[in-house]
Design a protein around this motif. Structure first.
Motif, PDB file in Angstrom:
ATOM      1  N   ASP A  31       5.549   3.162  -8.860  1.00 12.46           N
ATOM      2  CA  ASP A  31       4.490   2.913  -8.034  1.00 12.46           C
ATOM      3  C   ASP A  31       5.010   1.818  -6.997  1.00 12.46           C
ATOM      4  OD1 ASP A  31       2.542   1.729  -6.713  1.00 12.46           O
ATOM      5  OD2 ASP A  31       1.448   0.701  -8.618  1.00 12.46           O
ATOM      6  N   VAL A  63      -3.029  -7.098  -0.851  1.00 14.81           N
ATOM      7  CA  VAL A  63      -1.796  -6.510   0.041  1.00 14.81           C
ATOM      8  C   VAL A  63      -2.805  -5.407   0.897  1.00 14.81           C
ATOM      9  CG1 VAL A  63       0.143  -4.899  -0.075  1.00 14.81           C
ATOM     10  CG2 VAL A  63      -0.513  -6.334  -2.100  1.00 14.81           C
ATOM     11  N   SER A  92      -2.268   7.096   1.996  1.00 15.37           N
ATOM     12  CA  SER A  92      -1.249   6.830   1.073  1.00 15.37           C
ATOM     13  C   SER A  92      -0.661   8.303   0.654  1.00 15.37           C
ATOM     14  CB  SER A  92      -1.709   6.327  -0.237  1.00 15.37           C
ATOM     15  OG  SER A  92      -2.112   5.083   0.023  1.00 15.37           O
ATOM     16  N   GLY A 102      -5.356   6.681  -1.281  1.00 15.05           N
ATOM     17  CA  GLY A 102      -4.890   5.236  -1.517  1.00 15.05           C
ATOM     18  C   GLY A 102      -3.899   5.249  -2.772  1.00 15.05           C
ATOM     19  N   GLY A 103      -3.045   4.130  -3.062  1.00 12.85           N
ATOM     20  CA  GLY A 103      -2.237   4.329  -4.081  1.00 12.85           C
ATOM     21  C   GLY A 103      -2.930   4.415  -5.364  1.00 12.85           C
ATOM     22  N   HIS A 108      -1.297   2.566   4.590  1.00  8.99           N
ATOM     23  CA  HIS A 108      -2.166   1.590   5.194  1.00  8.99           C
ATOM     24  C   HIS A 108      -1.692   0.157   4.708  1.00  8.99           C
ATOM     25  CE1 HIS A 108      -4.634   2.917   1.564  1.00  8.99           C
ATOM     26  NE2 HIS A 108      -3.931   2.198   1.098  1.00  8.99           N
ATOM     27  N   LYS A 109      -0.546   0.118   3.805  1.00 13.25           N
ATOM     28  CA  LYS A 109      -0.104  -1.429   3.426  1.00 13.25           C
ATOM     29  C   LYS A 109       1.092  -1.761   4.564  1.00 13.25           C
ATOM     30  CE  LYS A 109      -2.068  -1.594  -1.093  1.00 13.25           C
ATOM     31  NZ  LYS A 109      -1.550  -1.296  -2.343  1.00 13.25           N
ATOM     32  N   CYS A 161       1.907   3.807   0.057  1.00 11.19           N
ATOM     33  CA  CYS A 161       0.738   3.357   0.874  1.00 11.19           C
ATOM     34  C   CYS A 161       0.957   3.255   2.482  1.00 11.19           C
ATOM     35  CB  CYS A 161      -0.164   2.269   0.382  1.00 11.19           C
ATOM     36  SG  CYS A 161      -0.715   2.550  -1.333  1.00 11.19           S
ATOM     37  N   ASN A 173      -1.413   7.181  -7.629  1.00 14.08           N
ATOM     38  CA  ASN A 173      -0.894   6.668  -9.083  1.00 14.08           C
ATOM     39  C   ASN A 173      -1.691   7.901 -10.265  1.00 14.08           C
ATOM     40  OD1 ASN A 173       0.894   4.926  -8.814  1.00 14.08           O
ATOM     41  ND2 ASN A 173      -0.585   3.366  -8.649  1.00 14.08           N
TER      42      ASN A 173
HETATM   43  C1  LIG Z   1      -2.405  -1.672  -3.595  1.00 11.53           C
HETATM   44  C2  LIG Z   1      -1.752  -1.141  -4.797  1.00 11.53           C
HETATM   45  C3  LIG Z   1      -2.135  -0.084  -5.389  1.00 11.53           C
HETATM   46  C4  LIG Z   1      -3.260   0.640  -4.995  1.00 11.53           C
HETATM   47  O1  LIG Z   1      -3.493   1.096  -3.772  1.00 11.53           O
HETATM   48  P1  LIG Z   1      -4.738   1.535  -2.796  1.00 11.53           P
HETATM   49  O2  LIG Z   1      -4.362   1.975  -1.737  1.00 11.53           O
HETATM   50  O3  LIG Z   1      -5.473  -0.056  -2.810  1.00 11.53           O
HETATM   51  O4  LIG Z   1      -5.682   2.243  -3.822  1.00 11.53           O
HETATM   52  C5  LIG Z   1      -1.464   0.398  -6.542  1.00 11.53           C
HETATM   53  N1  LIG Z   1      -0.236  -0.343  -6.585  1.00 11.53           N
HETATM   54  C6  LIG Z   1       0.212  -1.225  -6.063  1.00 11.53           C
HETATM   55  C7  LIG Z   1       1.497  -1.953  -6.291  1.00 11.53           C
HETATM   56  C8  LIG Z   1      -0.455  -1.857  -5.157  1.00 11.53           C
HETATM   57  O5  LIG Z   1       0.024  -2.725  -4.349  1.00 11.53           O
END
Ligand SMILES: *Cc1c(COP(=O)(O)O)cnc(C)c1O
Length: 487
Positions: free
Chosen positions: A274, A94, A315, A151-152, A305-306, A303, A156
């Protein structure tokens, strides 16, 4: 009278010839604009050739080199060999594209080189403003706290740290996990690996995370969840957190967040969501029903950046209980005291809400992007990506050589080529090879996953450059490579 030492040449890293650096800078900007403009004409990805990899083994330089030479190395050895995620047909994992103006915003932030740890500085007020926008977008009160993070995964981790400390019923920071009752938390088997890592790092032990089964839409099974919580209560454990997915990586599934919130309330646990990419469905009037109940969470990860297509890294975590958030991370040395007036007399102290003390100016690119494009545009783009994924899913379903392996509720499509062989193991092997062939073609970059044990090509569309025709070209390539491998 003191005697001044005579004209020693004092060093600085500033240029001697500012005009020359400025000229090179202008050229870099022109080169990068062309690089981005022509992205469609290049292969999505190509492996780094051995002779280029060789250059990364050079040792540390002791002597200076002209900037121009280093830029040439960048142009020849680095720029041509990225993962490919700025390309319109990159759909692996992603991963977002970034934007053209994002490049410029990053340059401005780099020029200021702000350390946004706290105090009376515009970058800090701006970060708070941006976080405030997200509170409104997701329906959180003004008093909610938040933080931009790398980041995510980090979001988390921070959220679960606060959840753990807030719900343990003791002073976690003072007495540590050893003094706590056996804590347990709950997420579906589809939850992201960063949740597992966070649980391990927080000293809870991986087994504290109860992996709950999913239904045929890959959403958490609510009955199984309640049964598991009840079972843990009956055996003297302390269930402290329920985690919901808004968009799972494997299939883009979103748990029933409203029901999860009800269950969390019923058992008195924290509720974390999440929503790394899927939470942005909230911006699309057509999709937002999917994340109904997201405004009920105690903490939320997303996030930028996604699926907001912003430059890495950015994020955010929102935490409803500001006090609990602060208590978890507030520890600060005397050198970080706030003062009456002066620089340390105002502003938000971001270092007291997370692990980072030194923090970059991530907020600037976020502020630029949202102001430039407007939230309505993001909503339409997110909707566009979801429609593209559905289009791909429909085309797969109507192609006898292909098999759709999971529903397409959002922007993720998992499928395989039905090779004319009987055996599942062979089918897996061939689809693993097919994925590599498609990646090597340079036409598109899907990634890999397994759906009920079946090897799948996986397409996740968080790409503002993709067009419908890109998915047609992709399927042509899949069929071409598939037939080649099959016959
Ligand atoms: C990408 C993602 C993460 C982690 O995020 P990063 O920015 O890559 O650290 C966590 N949970 C989900 C559902 C993700 O798609």
């Amino acid at each position: 009278m003191s005697t001044m030492p005579k004209a020693i040449e004092e060093l600085t890293l500033d240029p001697q010839d500012w005009d020359a650096v400025e000229r090179l800078g202008h050229r870099m900007v022109s080169d990068m604009m062309a690089y981005l403009k022509e992205v469609r004409q290049r292969p999505v990805w190509q492996p780094v050739p051995p002779e280029v990899r060789q250059t990364f083994e050079d040792g540390p330089p002791m002597e200076p080199r002209p900037l121009e030479d280093i830029y040439q190395d960048f142009v020849h050895h680095i720029l041509p060999y990225p993962a490919g995620n700025i390309h319109p047909r990159f759909w692996g994992w992603v991963i977002g594209n970034g934007t053209v103006s994002g490049v410029l915003a990053e340059m401005l932030a780099a020029a200021m080189n702000s350390n946004v740890f706290g105090g009376d500085q515009a970058p800090g007020f701006l970060e708070n403003q941006v976080i405030g926008w997200f509170k409104q977008i997701y329906g959180y009160e003004e008093s909610t706290s938040g933080l931009l993070v790398s980041g995510g995964s980090m979001a988390n981790l921070l959220a679960l740290a606060v959840a753990r400390n807030a719900m343990a019923g003791m002073d976690m920071n003072r007495d540590g996990i050893r003094a706590a009752a056996p804590l347990t938390l709950y997420a579906s088997v589809e939850a992201h690996s960063s949740i597992v890592k966070a649980v391990q790092l927080l000293g809870l032990g991986g087994s504290a995370l109860r992996s709950v089964a999913v239904n045929d839409r890959f959403e958490i099974d609510l009955h199984a969840l309640e049964d598991r919580i009840q079972e843990d209560l009956d055996s003297g454990r302390r269930p402290f957190c329920v985690i919901g997915n808004a968009g799972t990586v494997n299939t883009g599934a979103t748990d029933n967040l409203r029901e999860l919130s009800r269950i969390a309330k019923k058992y008195g646990t924290w509720f974390h969501v999440d929503g790394s990419f899927g939470s942005f469905a909230v911006l699309s009037p057509e999709l937002r029903h999917l994340v109904d109940g997201i405004d009920q969470a105690d903490s939320l990860t997303f996030c930028l950046h996604k699926w907001m297509y912003m430059q890495y890294e950015a994020s955010c975590v929102l935490i409803r209980q500001r006090e609990q958030h602060h208590k978890t991370f507030a520890h600060a040395g005397s050198y970080l005291s706030h003062t009456e007036g002066g620089f340390a007399g105002a502003g938000e102290w971001f270092n007291e809400y997370g692990m980072q003390l030194s923090r970059g100016f991530r907020a600037l690119k976020v502020w630029f992007a949202i102001r430039e494009h407007g939230l309505r545009t993001y909503g339409k783009l997110i909707q566009q990506n979801a429609e593209q994924a559905r289009y791909l899913g429909r085309r797969i379903e109507s192609t006898p050589e292909l098999e759709l392996l999971a529903p397409v509720p959002l922007n993720v499509v998992c499928f395989r080529y039905r090779f004319p062989v009987q055996n599942e193991a062979q089918l897996n092997q061939l689809n693993e090879r097919l994925l590599i062939e498609v990646q090597k073609s340079g036409v598109a970059l899907p990634s890999f996953t397994r759906i009920h044990g079946k090897a799948a090509l996986r397409v996740a569309v968080t790409n503002h450059r993709s067009r419908l025709e890109d998915f047609d070209l992709f399927l042509d390539t899949v069929l071409h490579c598939g037939r080649h491998l099959a016959f």
